[in-house]
Design a protein around this motif. Structure first.
Motif, PDB file in Angstrom:
ATOM      1  N   ALA A  64     -82.336  32.763 -46.794  1.00  0.00           N
ATOM      2  CA  ALA A  64     -81.345  33.534 -47.020  1.00  0.00           C
ATOM      3  C   ALA A  64     -81.771  34.787 -46.354  1.00  0.00           C
ATOM      4  O   ALA A  64     -81.258  35.428 -45.913  1.00  0.00           O
ATOM      5  N   ARG A  65     -83.005  35.205 -47.454  1.00  0.00           N
ATOM      6  CA  ARG A  65     -82.498  36.152 -47.586  1.00  0.00           C
ATOM      7  C   ARG A  65     -83.490  37.106 -46.329  1.00  0.00           C
ATOM      8  O   ARG A  65     -82.982  38.038 -45.663  1.00  0.00           O
ATOM      9  N   GLN A  66     -84.360  35.992 -45.638  1.00  0.00           N
ATOM     10  CA  GLN A  66     -85.277  36.085 -44.433  1.00  0.00           C
ATOM     11  C   GLN A  66     -83.922  36.788 -43.326  1.00  0.00           C
ATOM     12  O   GLN A  66     -84.127  37.281 -41.523  1.00  0.00           O
ATOM     13  N   GLN A  67     -83.044  35.466 -43.352  1.00  0.00           N
ATOM     14  CA  GLN A  67     -81.945  35.539 -42.463  1.00  0.00           C
ATOM     15  C   GLN A  67     -80.974  36.651 -42.052  1.00  0.00           C
ATOM     16  O   GLN A  67     -80.659  37.940 -41.610  1.00  0.00           O
ATOM     17  N   ILE A  68     -81.028  38.035 -43.822  1.00  0.00           N
ATOM     18  CA  ILE A  68     -80.118  39.362 -44.115  1.00  0.00           C
ATOM     19  C   ILE A  68     -81.057  39.998 -43.309  1.00  0.00           C
ATOM     20  O   ILE A  68     -80.409  41.249 -43.277  1.00  0.00           O
ATOM     21  N   GLU A  69     -82.097  39.913 -43.738  1.00  0.00           N
ATOM     22  CA  GLU A  69     -83.252  40.888 -43.160  1.00  0.00           C
ATOM     23  C   GLU A  69     -83.220  41.011 -41.819  1.00  0.00           C
ATOM     24  O   GLU A  69     -83.288  42.162 -41.361  1.00  0.00           O
ATOM     25  N   VAL A  89     -80.505  25.286 -44.440  1.00  0.00           N
ATOM     26  CA  VAL A  89     -79.271  26.071 -44.664  1.00  0.00           C
ATOM     27  C   VAL A  89     -78.623  26.610 -44.228  1.00  0.00           C
ATOM     28  O   VAL A  89     -78.781  27.120 -42.369  1.00  0.00           O
ATOM     29  N   THR A  90     -76.709  25.964 -43.912  1.00  0.00           N
ATOM     30  CA  THR A  90     -76.124  26.888 -43.611  1.00  0.00           C
ATOM     31  C   THR A  90     -76.123  28.114 -43.616  1.00  0.00           C
ATOM     32  O   THR A  90     -75.044  28.347 -44.826  1.00  0.00           O
ATOM     33  N   MET A  91     -75.785  29.227 -42.904  1.00  0.00           N
ATOM     34  CA  MET A  91     -75.184  30.395 -43.504  1.00  0.00           C
ATOM     35  C   MET A  91     -74.589  31.326 -42.675  1.00  0.00           C
ATOM     36  O   MET A  91     -73.733  30.440 -41.338  1.00  0.00           O
ATOM     37  N   LYS A  92     -73.835  32.040 -43.074  1.00  0.00           N
ATOM     38  CA  LYS A  92     -72.348  32.552 -42.721  1.00  0.00           C
ATOM     39  C   LYS A  92     -72.557  33.877 -42.999  1.00  0.00           C
ATOM     40  O   LYS A  92     -72.662  33.661 -44.020  1.00  0.00           O
ATOM     41  N   ARG A 102     -74.413  50.212 -43.049  1.00  0.00           N
ATOM     42  CA  ARG A 102     -73.802  48.954 -42.770  1.00  0.00           C
ATOM     43  C   ARG A 102     -73.842  48.209 -43.348  1.00  0.00           C
ATOM     44  O   ARG A 102     -74.779  48.435 -44.834  1.00  0.00           O
ATOM     45  N   LYS A 103     -72.894  47.094 -44.179  1.00  0.00           N
ATOM     46  CA  LYS A 103     -73.265  46.203 -45.107  1.00  0.00           C
ATOM     47  C   LYS A 103     -73.244  44.759 -44.618  1.00  0.00           C
ATOM     48  O   LYS A 103     -72.259  44.303 -43.644  1.00  0.00           O
ATOM     49  N   VAL A 104     -73.757  43.817 -44.895  1.00  0.00           N
ATOM     50  CA  VAL A 104     -73.963  41.999 -45.207  1.00  0.00           C
ATOM     51  C   VAL A 104     -73.551  41.809 -45.898  1.00  0.00           C
ATOM     52  O   VAL A 104     -74.411  41.593 -47.071  1.00  0.00           O
ATOM     53  N   GLN A 105     -72.683  40.790 -46.087  1.00  0.00           N
ATOM     54  CA  GLN A 105     -72.463  40.008 -46.828  1.00  0.00           C
ATOM     55  C   GLN A 105     -72.266  38.009 -46.090  1.00  0.00           C
ATOM     56  O   GLN A 105     -72.377  37.810 -45.038  1.00  0.00           O
ATOM     57  N   LEU A 106     -73.870  37.785 -46.543  1.00  0.00           N
ATOM     58  CA  LEU A 106     -74.086  36.383 -46.320  1.00  0.00           C
ATOM     59  C   LEU A 106     -73.584  34.790 -47.362  1.00  0.00           C
ATOM     60  O   LEU A 106     -74.363  35.440 -48.715  1.00  0.00           O
ATOM     61  N   LEU A 107     -73.026  34.330 -46.977  1.00  0.00           N
ATOM     62  CA  LEU A 107     -72.809  32.757 -47.337  1.00  0.00           C
ATOM     63  C   LEU A 107     -73.890  31.899 -47.027  1.00  0.00           C
ATOM     64  O   LEU A 107     -73.561  32.066 -46.163  1.00  0.00           O
ATOM     65  N   THR A 118     -73.202  26.639 -53.303  1.00  0.00           N
ATOM     66  CA  THR A 118     -73.098  27.472 -52.084  1.00  0.00           C
ATOM     67  C   THR A 118     -72.793  28.849 -53.001  1.00  0.00           C
ATOM     68  O   THR A 118     -72.874  28.765 -54.148  1.00  0.00           O
ATOM     69  N   ASP A 119     -73.784  29.192 -52.665  1.00  0.00           N
ATOM     70  CA  ASP A 119     -73.914  31.096 -52.586  1.00  0.00           C
ATOM     71  C   ASP A 119     -74.301  32.386 -52.186  1.00  0.00           C
ATOM     72  O   ASP A 119     -74.169  31.922 -51.203  1.00  0.00           O
ATOM     73  N   THR A 120     -73.870  33.453 -52.049  1.00  0.00           N
ATOM     74  CA  THR A 120     -73.850  34.692 -51.780  1.00  0.00           C
ATOM     75  C   THR A 120     -74.745  35.933 -51.678  1.00  0.00           C
ATOM     76  O   THR A 120     -75.113  35.863 -53.124  1.00  0.00           O
ATOM     77  N   LEU A 121     -75.524  36.734 -50.555  1.00  0.00           N
ATOM     78  CA  LEU A 121     -76.272  37.366 -50.598  1.00  0.00           C
ATOM     79  C   LEU A 121     -75.757  39.253 -49.961  1.00  0.00           C
ATOM     80  O   LEU A 121     -74.274  38.657 -49.023  1.00  0.00           O
ATOM     81  N   THR A 122     -75.534  40.020 -49.994  1.00  0.00           N
ATOM     82  CA  THR A 122     -75.041  41.237 -50.393  1.00  0.00           C
ATOM     83  C   THR A 122     -76.625  42.520 -50.186  1.00  0.00           C
ATOM     84  O   THR A 122     -77.251  42.544 -50.830  1.00  0.00           O
TER      85      THR A 122
END
Length: 128
Positions: A64-69, A89-92, A102-107, A118-122
């Motif tokens: 998830a951290r790699q996807q948000i980066e 891992v399913t990410m939305k 910009r703000k990215v919120q990733l579930l 299910t966890d969240t990264l912002t």
């Protein structure tokens, strides 16, 4: 040490020895030992599940951290909402832009031995 106990049986003197443990004492000690071993095995299994769950959680968090980066590294015009599944891992994610940045919120959803989670990264970028 051997103890001899004398008893009278029909007028005769009979010597009887009392040595060792009886069958009931052996059975009780085996039962106590069995419960102790079962407790150790159950504890060991629980520790194994916990360690495996922690490993799965860390792996999902890294994906998830790699996807948000990756999303934050893209230009603002390219970034948009989306869904992807990678390494189990399913990410939305949702991307919102403003004057400040910009703000990215990733579930992200993943499976542990104890069940799904299910966890969240912002994360955000700030314009200077």
């Amino acid at each position: 040490m051997l103890k001899l106990k004398s008893t009278r049986s029909e007028g005769r003197r009979v010597l009887r020895s009392e040595k060792g443990m009886g069958l009931s004492e052996v059975l009780v000690s085996l039962m106590v030992f069995s419960f102790a071993i079962l407790g150790i095995v159950a504890t060991s299994a629980r520790v194994g599940m916990t360690v495996n769950g922690a490993h799965s959680r860390l792996a999902a968090n890294a994906v998830a951290r790699q996807q948000i980066e990756t999303l934050l590294a893209q230009p603002a015009a390219v970034s948009k909402d989306g869904v992807v599944t990678r390494d189990g891992v399913t990410m939305k994610w949702t991307v919102s832009s403003s004057i400040a940045g910009r703000k990215v919120q990733l579930l992200y959803h993943y499976v542990l031995p104890s069940g799904a989670r299910t966890d969240t990264l912002t994360a955000a970028t700030v314009r200077r």
